[in-house]
Scaffold this motif. Structure first.
Motif, PDB file in Angstrom:
ATOM      1  N   MET A   1      10.061 -83.047  -4.803  1.00  0.00           N
ATOM      2  CA  MET A   1       9.684 -82.836  -3.229  1.00  0.00           C
ATOM      3  C   MET A   1       8.306 -83.672  -3.154  1.00  0.00           C
ATOM      4  N   GLY A   2       7.510 -83.659  -4.260  1.00  0.00           N
ATOM      5  CA  GLY A   2       6.218 -84.582  -4.130  1.00  0.00           C
ATOM      6  C   GLY A   2       6.609 -86.157  -3.940  1.00  0.00           C
ATOM      7  N   LEU A   3       7.513 -86.411  -4.695  1.00  0.00           N
ATOM      8  CA  LEU A   3       7.698 -87.851  -4.444  1.00  0.00           C
ATOM      9  C   LEU A   3       8.492 -88.062  -3.116  1.00  0.00           C
ATOM     10  N   GLU A   4       9.515 -87.331  -2.685  1.00  0.00           N
ATOM     11  CA  GLU A   4       9.846 -87.565  -1.342  1.00  0.00           C
ATOM     12  C   GLU A   4       8.700 -87.629  -0.509  1.00  0.00           C
ATOM     13  N   THR A   5       7.916 -86.766  -0.275  1.00  0.00           N
ATOM     14  CA  THR A   5       6.823 -86.560   0.426  1.00  0.00           C
ATOM     15  C   THR A   5       5.641 -87.666   0.357  1.00  0.00           C
ATOM     16  N   THR A   6       5.483 -88.267  -0.746  1.00  0.00           N
ATOM     17  CA  THR A   6       4.627 -89.459  -0.902  1.00  0.00           C
ATOM     18  C   THR A   6       5.136 -90.703  -0.329  1.00  0.00           C
ATOM     19  N   VAL A   7       6.584 -90.783  -0.379  1.00  0.00           N
ATOM     20  CA  VAL A   7       7.503 -91.722   0.149  1.00  0.00           C
ATOM     21  C   VAL A   7       7.538 -91.784   1.669  1.00  0.00           C
ATOM     22  N   HIS A   8       7.537 -90.525   2.096  1.00  0.00           N
ATOM     23  CA  HIS A   8       7.486 -90.336   3.525  1.00  0.00           C
ATOM     24  C   HIS A   8       6.333 -90.760   4.285  1.00  0.00           C
ATOM     25  N   GLY A   9       4.980 -90.229   3.395  1.00  0.00           N
ATOM     26  CA  GLY A   9       3.897 -90.940   3.925  1.00  0.00           C
ATOM     27  C   GLY A   9       3.742 -92.192   4.073  1.00  0.00           C
ATOM     28  N   GLN A  10       4.158 -93.044   2.705  1.00  0.00           N
ATOM     29  CA  GLN A  10       3.928 -94.437   2.813  1.00  0.00           C
ATOM     30  C   GLN A  10       4.855 -95.112   4.015  1.00  0.00           C
TER      31      GLN A  10
ATOM     32  N   GLY B   1       4.088 -97.898   7.625  1.00  0.00           N
ATOM     33  CA  GLY B   1       4.880 -99.122   7.636  1.00  0.00           C
ATOM     34  C   GLY B   1       4.370-100.031   6.479  1.00  0.00           C
ATOM     35  N   GLY B   2       4.117-101.192   7.039  1.00  0.00           N
ATOM     36  CA  GLY B   2       3.808-102.014   6.175  1.00  0.00           C
ATOM     37  C   GLY B   2       2.471-102.078   5.743  1.00  0.00           C
ATOM     38  N   HIS B   3       1.748-101.147   6.199  1.00  0.00           N
ATOM     39  CA  HIS B   3       0.134-100.907   5.840  1.00  0.00           C
ATOM     40  C   HIS B   3       0.358 -99.951   4.526  1.00  0.00           C
ATOM     41  N   GLY B   4       1.556 -99.219   4.513  1.00  0.00           N
ATOM     42  CA  GLY B   4       1.904 -98.398   3.257  1.00  0.00           C
ATOM     43  C   GLY B   4       2.136 -98.991   2.225  1.00  0.00           C
ATOM     44  N   PHE B   5       2.312-100.296   2.083  1.00  0.00           N
ATOM     45  CA  PHE B   5       2.691-101.117   1.055  1.00  0.00           C
ATOM     46  C   PHE B   5       1.431-101.866   0.513  1.00  0.00           C
ATOM     47  N   ILE B   6       0.324-101.747   1.176  1.00  0.00           N
ATOM     48  CA  ILE B   6      -0.837-102.340   0.897  1.00  0.00           C
ATOM     49  C   ILE B   6      -1.820-101.284   0.164  1.00  0.00           C
ATOM     50  N   ARG B   7      -2.700-101.790  -0.961  1.00  0.00           N
ATOM     51  CA  ARG B   7      -3.374-101.018  -1.721  1.00  0.00           C
ATOM     52  C   ARG B   7      -4.432-100.295  -0.957  1.00  0.00           C
ATOM     53  N   GLU B   8      -5.134-101.040  -0.185  1.00  0.00           N
ATOM     54  CA  GLU B   8      -6.121-100.416   0.475  1.00  0.00           C
ATOM     55  C   GLU B   8      -6.194 -99.138   1.416  1.00  0.00           C
ATOM     56  N   TRP B   9      -4.955 -98.927   1.683  1.00  0.00           N
ATOM     57  CA  TRP B   9      -4.699 -97.661   2.505  1.00  0.00           C
ATOM     58  C   TRP B   9      -4.193 -96.607   1.551  1.00  0.00           C
ATOM     59  N   GLY B  10      -4.088 -96.700   0.413  1.00  0.00           N
ATOM     60  CA  GLY B  10      -3.971 -95.529  -0.486  1.00  0.00           C
ATOM     61  C   GLY B  10      -2.674 -94.832  -0.770  1.00  0.00           C
ATOM     62  N   GLN B  11      -1.682 -95.076   0.175  1.00  0.00           N
ATOM     63  CA  GLN B  11      -0.364 -94.353   0.011  1.00  0.00           C
ATOM     64  C   GLN B  11       0.181 -95.019  -1.116  1.00  0.00           C
ATOM     65  N   GLU B  12       0.500 -96.221  -1.331  1.00  0.00           N
ATOM     66  CA  GLU B  12       1.259 -96.643  -2.589  1.00  0.00           C
ATOM     67  C   GLU B  12       0.813 -96.126  -3.951  1.00  0.00           C
ATOM     68  N   GLN B  13      -0.447 -95.877  -4.001  1.00  0.00           N
ATOM     69  CA  GLN B  13      -1.208 -95.091  -5.075  1.00  0.00           C
ATOM     70  C   GLN B  13      -0.493 -93.856  -5.243  1.00  0.00           C
ATOM     71  N   LEU B  14      -0.393 -92.991  -4.192  1.00  0.00           N
ATOM     72  CA  LEU B  14       0.104 -91.508  -4.535  1.00  0.00           C
ATOM     73  C   LEU B  14       1.780 -91.632  -5.057  1.00  0.00           C
ATOM     74  N   ILE B  15       2.198 -92.764  -4.410  1.00  0.00           N
ATOM     75  CA  ILE B  15       3.719 -92.716  -5.301  1.00  0.00           C
ATOM     76  C   ILE B  15       3.632 -93.175  -6.591  1.00  0.00           C
ATOM     77  N   ARG B  16       2.744 -94.109  -6.997  1.00  0.00           N
ATOM     78  CA  ARG B  16       2.783 -94.289  -8.237  1.00  0.00           C
ATOM     79  C   ARG B  16       2.159 -93.024  -9.148  1.00  0.00           C
ATOM     80  N   ASP B  17       1.189 -92.472  -8.690  1.00  0.00           N
ATOM     81  CA  ASP B  17       0.724 -91.373  -9.592  1.00  0.00           C
ATOM     82  C   ASP B  17       1.693 -90.315  -9.596  1.00  0.00           C
ATOM     83  N   CYS B  18       2.464 -90.060  -8.585  1.00  0.00           N
ATOM     84  CA  CYS B  18       3.389 -89.015  -8.450  1.00  0.00           C
ATOM     85  C   CYS B  18       4.500 -89.264  -9.549  1.00  0.00           C
ATOM     86  N   ARG B  19       5.028 -90.529  -9.513  1.00  0.00           N
ATOM     87  CA  ARG B  19       6.130 -90.708 -10.220  1.00  0.00           C
ATOM     88  C   ARG B  19       6.016 -90.101 -11.727  1.00  0.00           C
TER      89      ARG B  19
END
Length: 592
Positions: free
Chosen positions: A405-414, A418-436
């Motif tokens: 559920m943590g991975l599902e939730t981090t993906v929803h956040g990203q 939108g596109g900003h979720g794919f950019i490192r500076e916004w922090g959302q993609e790190q949460l997915i990588r860390d959660c995996r």
């Protein structure tokens, strides 16, 4: 990225209002004189300050810089040493540690909230104290008094760290085939030789010593898991007066270059005749290590929850501010060119899914922690036995479901970004990588599912499961009619899980493949049903107080969303389980 703010209001709601935790503490002699509601509130408040103010600001910079390895020495990112010193001096490494050796002595249910905070703030950072706490637990429960007195005070104080050394290059889950050897010495010590991989915190610059717990085999050990022993192997030898001596014969051969948790040192450790001491009895090492691993498995589940919480905090702030298109029902912000994206149905679906899974997960992880406290402190044998069996049943669910559920939730956040979720500076993609990684380490989620289905369900003949089912049914029977909108679907869900449990037990008698074929979907169905129980409990409390505060209105709305949109997932999972194992074996290995 939004600044991290510990969800203290929700933690207090779960502990004090839903579970009325002070009543449990009053019944447990080991806790009655140590902790009460006010003490717990003060501890969580301080933990929120240190994690939000000291640890969280290092999350992104730590990910960008990562750890570095140079000739066996590992350097953590800038700021980590200072932050760890502050964290350790606050007593947070030993928050649940034994008071007689310098720990704070708090119950696991308080430790679980602290774990959530530090891992939401910075998972890479949180792994260092987590491994130390787990190592302390194994030493406390299985080592000699001499080893406890020599090592635990400095470990609880955070002056020394701990690690667990299990995996080897040729084996992961199948620890029975490890090759690391332990040779007995005349003075009662052992010489440990072998290579371990994927060792979290095996080497770093945060503490002056690292105490490794190493699985190895004695020369006359029987084959398989029954021949594994556990050894305490310090990085730096400790003199009789407690001072540090010479470096032990071990080294860090390299660190892994990982998808996520880059500020956590994941090491290859080489033991070249290193001096160590046995923990527990010969060939009983796996039992001693599992004391640590079972606590760590709940802790890893909490990591999934933690990252989901951080993702939600970022996403809700963004969704309230980001202007994009108009609401389907017409302009909301008529004086602006567009409306905030929170008006859109799909964004609300994602936000509510995140909120429902996070808050359900917080209640569930706290519930499991309460069972750990009951099993540890209760003086009643029957109560302890029930709690121990519930812990055995629920630990794989907590580890696997919370992280899924943590991975599902981090993906929803990203996705909300939108596109900003794919950019490192916004922090959302790190949460997915860390959660995996949370779905992989401490036993993959597939292994957790197999443990639940094979050992805890089929292995107990459904006896462990009956504790949980009976408790849910007792709650439903005692609930007021005003709760029917929640207890009705919950009753159907637990009835479905009862039937599914009996079905798999019966099918496994004729075909052993049915256990593995059913396990993942069964655990998922169990998880959604367990969350439904948590949400019904929370709804009962919120319904009684909804006139007092918008917090309770929000809680009730989220509960209704969970029952309407998430609990129905159990139906497809049930169908998958009952499809059986035949479809998995229609192809030969060459036909894949």
């Amino acid at each position: 990225m939004a600044d991290y703010k510990a969800p203290l209001r929700d933690m207090r709601f779960v502990l004090n209002e839903v579970f009325e935790i002070s009543k449990l503490w009053a019944e447990l002699p080991g806790l009655a004189e140590i902790v009460d509601e006010d003490t717990a509130a003060a501890i969580l408040e301080e933990a929120g300050k240190v994690t939000g103010g000291v640890v969280a600001p290092l999350n992104r910079s730590g990910d960008e810089e990562g750890c570095s390895w140079n000739n066996g020495a590992v350097t953590t990112p800038a700021g980590f040493r200072e932050a760890y010193k502050t964290y350790a001096e606050g007593g947070w490494v030993g928050v649940s540690g034994a008071p007689e050796f310098g720990g704070m002595g708090m119950p696991k249910v308080i430790g679980a909230q602290v774990e959530e905070m530090v891992n939401s703030a910075n998972l890479s950072f949180g792994l260092y104290p987590m491994l130390t706490s787990g190592a302390c637990l194994s030493i406390l429960n299985h080592a000699s008094e001499e080893l406890k007195e020599k090592y635990l005070p400095n470990m609880y104080a955070g002056t020394w760290a701990g690690s667990m050394c299990l995996t080897e290059p040729h084996c992961g889950t199948d620890l029975g085939i490890i090759r690391t050897k332990a040779e007995p010495q005349a003075d009662g010590s052992y010489k440990i030789s072998g290579t371990k991989i994927f060792i979290t915190g095996g080497e770093h610059d945060l503490t002056e010593n690292i105490i490794h717990l190493v699985l190895a085999k004695l020369p006359d050990a029987p084959a398989g898991p029954k021949g594994i022993s556990l050894f305490l192997v310090p990085k730096v030898m400790v003199n009789d007066d407690g001072s540090l001596g010479e470096k032990n014969s071990l080294s860090c051969g390299s660190i892994e270059h990982k998808m996520g948790i880059k500020a956590s040192a994941t090491c290859v450790m080489n033991f070249d005749g290193a001096t160590g001491w046995i923990v527990d009895e010969p060939n009983k090492g796996l039992n001693a290590m599992f004391t640590m691993m079972n606590y760590e498995r709940l802790g890893v589940g909490i990591q999934g929850l933690s990252l989901g919480e951080r993702s939600y905090q970022n996403a809700i702030e963004y969704a309230r501010d980001r202007l994009q298109s108009r609401a389907p029902t017409g302009p909301v912000n008529k004086d602006k060119a567009a409306d905030p994206i929170i008006v859109h149905p799909d964004v609300r679906r994602m936000l509510l899914t995140m909120k429902a899974l996070n808050e359900g997960g917080r209640a569930f992880s706290s519930y499991v922690a309460m069972q750990l406290d009951t099993a540890k402190y209760s003086e009643d044998a029957a109560t302890r036995k029930r709690a121990e069996e519930l812990v055995a049943l629920l630990t794989p669910v907590a580890k696997a479901f919370l992280t899924d559920m943590g991975l599902e939730t981090t993906v929803h956040g990203q996705q909300i970004f939108g596109g900003h979720g794919f950019i490192r500076e916004w922090g959302q993609e790190q949460l997915i990588r860390d959660c995996r990684i949370t779905q992989i380490y401490e036993g993959t989620n597939g292994i957790q599912s197999l443990d639940l289905m094979g050992r805890k369900i089929v292995g107990s003949g459904g006896a462990f499961y009956k504790h949980f089912s009976d408790e849910v049914k007792a709650f439903i029977a005692s609930a007021d009619a005003s709760l029917a909108e929640f207890t009705g679907p919950l009753e159907a869900a637990i009835g479905n899980l009862d039937e599914l449990t009996a079905w798999v037990i019966e099918q496994s008698k004729g075909n052993p493949n049915e256990i593995g074929a059913a396990s993942v979907e069964y655990l998922q169905a169990f998880g959604y049903t367990a969350y439904a129980y948590m949400w019904a409990l929370m709804a009962r409390t919120a319904m009684a107080k909804q006139a007092e505060d918008e917090f309770y209105v929000s809680k009730l709305g989220t509960a209704r969303f969970y029952f309407a949109r998430l609990l129905p997932r159990i139906h497809s999972l049930t169908s998958s389980v009952k499809a059986g194992s035949d479809a998995l074996y229609l192809l030969t290995a060459d036909q894949f």
